[in-house]
Design a protein around this motif. Structure first.
Motif, short mmCIF file in Angstrom:
data_model
loop_
_atom_site.label_atom_id
_atom_site.label_comp_id
_atom_site.label_asym_id
_atom_site.label_seq_id
_atom_site.Cartn_x
_atom_site.Cartn_y
_atom_site.Cartn_z
N TRP A 227 42.96 40.54 50.30
CA TRP A 227 44.28 40.77 49.34
C TRP A 227 45.21 41.96 49.55
O TRP A 227 46.36 41.62 49.77
CB TRP A 227 43.69 40.61 48.10
CG TRP A 227 44.56 40.34 46.95
CD1 TRP A 227 45.24 39.23 46.58
CD2 TRP A 227 45.35 41.63 45.97
NE1 TRP A 227 45.69 39.30 45.51
CE2 TRP A 227 46.07 40.51 44.98
CE3 TRP A 227 45.15 42.75 45.97
CZ2 TRP A 227 47.03 41.20 44.33
CZ3 TRP A 227 46.02 43.41 44.76
CH2 TRP A 227 46.81 42.60 43.95
N GLU B 184 42.09 36.92 46.45
CA GLU B 184 41.26 36.13 47.31
C GLU B 184 40.99 37.05 48.55
O GLU B 184 41.79 37.88 48.71
CB GLU B 184 41.81 35.11 48.11
CG GLU B 184 42.32 33.82 47.17
CD GLU B 184 43.06 32.73 47.83
OE1 GLU B 184 44.19 32.84 48.07
OE2 GLU B 184 42.27 31.94 48.40
N THR C 67 44.62 28.50 42.42
CA THR C 67 46.21 28.58 42.04
C THR C 67 46.27 27.60 41.16
O THR C 67 47.17 27.89 40.07
CB THR C 67 46.82 27.95 43.39
OG1 THR C 67 46.50 28.54 44.51
CG2 THR C 67 48.32 27.73 43.37
N ARG D 5 49.84 37.67 44.44
CA ARG D 5 48.90 37.19 45.40
C ARG D 5 48.96 37.38 46.68
O ARG D 5 50.32 38.07 46.92
CB ARG D 5 48.67 35.65 45.14
CG ARG D 5 49.87 34.67 45.64
CD ARG D 5 49.89 33.45 45.63
NE ARG D 5 48.73 32.95 46.30
CZ ARG D 5 47.85 31.79 46.11
NH1 ARG D 5 48.23 30.89 45.15
NH2 ARG D 5 46.96 31.54 46.91
N GLU E 283 48.62 35.35 51.05
CA GLU E 283 48.72 34.19 51.30
C GLU E 283 47.49 33.33 51.01
O GLU E 283 46.34 34.04 51.11
CB GLU E 283 48.97 34.02 52.70
CG GLU E 283 50.13 34.28 53.29
CD GLU E 283 51.30 33.72 52.93
OE1 GLU E 283 52.42 34.01 53.75
OE2 GLU E 283 51.32 32.59 52.38
N PRO E 284 47.48 32.09 50.51
CA PRO E 284 46.27 31.33 50.32
C PRO E 284 45.29 31.48 51.60
O PRO E 284 45.60 31.40 52.54
CB PRO E 284 46.74 29.83 50.01
CG PRO E 284 47.97 29.94 49.76
CD PRO E 284 48.63 31.24 50.45
N GLY E 285 43.99 31.65 51.16
CA GLY E 285 42.93 31.77 52.36
C GLY E 285 42.88 32.92 52.99
O GLY E 285 42.04 33.17 53.81
N THR F 258 54.13 36.65 46.80
CA THR F 258 53.32 36.68 47.62
C THR F 258 53.19 37.71 48.63
O THR F 258 54.38 37.90 48.99
CB THR F 258 53.24 35.36 48.39
OG1 THR F 258 52.95 34.39 47.35
CG2 THR F 258 51.98 34.99 49.23
N THR G 73 38.52 34.64 43.81
CA THR G 73 37.57 33.75 44.22
C THR G 73 36.28 34.45 44.36
O THR G 73 36.33 35.56 44.40
CB THR G 73 38.18 33.17 45.68
OG1 THR G 73 38.60 34.33 46.28
CG2 THR G 73 39.46 32.32 45.74
N ALA H 293 38.29 28.89 45.73
CA ALA H 293 39.53 28.84 46.31
C ALA H 293 40.44 27.54 46.24
O ALA H 293 41.63 27.74 46.08
CB ALA H 293 39.25 29.26 47.86
N ASP H 294 39.89 26.27 46.10
CA ASP H 294 40.89 25.22 45.92
C ASP H 294 41.20 25.04 44.44
O ASP H 294 41.98 23.97 44.35
CB ASP H 294 39.94 24.09 46.77
CG ASP H 294 38.67 23.82 45.72
OD1 ASP H 294 38.17 22.73 46.48
OD2 ASP H 294 38.36 24.60 45.01
#
Ligand code: LCV
Length: 259
Positions: free
Chosen positions: A60, A102, A186, A52, A54-56, A16, A122, A182-183
């Protein structure tokens, strides 16, 4: 403070990028983190890697760290430039690397994503090829990465307009493999990795290397190469190259004079 995080269960390694304040710009430090994580994944005999942010995240990767581009009169994308080193490390890693995308993917970040083996994005993700925004003479193997991802007309449109394209269009063009919410993205990427883990790693590693060799098999004579390198020199020796970097740092639109 490291700019990357590595999570691994031995078979799946998730790398990440964690430098959101600098939009995961591919600085030497960021790339060192990715290279170290790939080295550890190879030592662990990982069957699959996910790369990747971080989520959200909204970005990127903002691409090459512009503040680390050399002043003029030096090739900004020479063989040992960190961006070139990490692209080769991804291409040569002996297991599939999934880019979990993302947000915005810019310039060298777009090449790094496309150097991965599969891309899952996403719906809000975008992809941009930006050398023309900065006056950068992209290098020939870098352009080949783009050419291996989409048709020549699309590479030209993206490179000559520097405009981002949407995940939906990238999927329709075959530039990315899947678009996932997005949800769900992963779970989707981990499930893909778990499936790969059950297959024969030696066969996959060899097929990945065979495909890399085939994708890079282009005949170009020394004369052709030297001619192109000479043309690139006129660009990175130009005042336009200086202007592109300066304009970004001064947060203003560049004014390119073609000299
Ligand atoms: C260093 C950055 C960067 C950055 N470097 O946030 O392909 S080539 O040939 O062009 C190759 C050489 C290459 O990859 O060049 C880089 C190409 N990248 C771009 O052109 C994208 C440049 N960045 C942006 O357009 C914006 O930052 C985006 C749209 C990515 C995000 O905009 P946002 O408003 O969310 P800021 O612009 O405010 O950036 C936040 C911080 O990240 C730094 C930027 O300088 C700022 O730092 P400070 O808070 O210290 O001011 N930053 C962003 N991109 N490529 N630093």
């Amino acid at each position: 403070m490291s700019l990357t995080r590595i999570d691994t269960d031995g078979r799946l390694t998730v790398i990440t990028m964690t430098n959101a304040p600098k939009r995961n710009a591919l600085s030497e430090e960021m790339i060192e983190g990715i290279l170290a994580a790939l080295k550890q994944a190879e030592a662990d005999k990982a069957r699959c890697v996910i790369l990747r942010a971080e989520p959200g995240t909204k970005v990127w990767s903002a691409g090459h760290d512009i503040s680390e581009l050399p002043k003029t009169h030096r090739d900004p994308l020479g063989w040992s430039d960190p961006l070139r080193v990490v692209i080769r490390a991804i291409e040569e890693f002996p297991a599939p690397i999934i880019a979990l995308i993302e947000g915005g993917v810019w310039g060298g970040g777009c090449e790094m994503a496309l150097a991965c083996d599969m891309l899952v994005a996403t719906p809000d993700s975008t992809f941009a090829i930006t050398p023309a925004k900065l006056g950068i003479p992209y290098n020939i193997t870098g352009l080949l990465t783009f050419m291996n991802a989409v048709t020549l007309h699309i590479v030209k449109e993206m490179a000559f307009t520097a405009q981002p394209i949407s995940a939906e269009r990238a999927l329709a063009l075959g530039m990315i493999n899947h678009v996932q919410a997005a949800d769900e993205i992963t779970r989707f990427c981990v499930d893909m990795a778990r499936g790969i883990e059950q297959l024969a790693p030696l066969a996959i590693a060899v097929m990945k290397e065979e495909l890399r060799v085939l994708a890079s098999a282009h005949s170009i004579t020394p004369r052709m190469f030297e001619r192109v390198q000479g043309m690139r020199r006129t660009v990175y020796d130009s005042t336009d190259y200086e202007e592109g970097v300066k304009a970004f740092q001064e947060r203003r639109p560049p004014v390119f004079l073609g000299e």
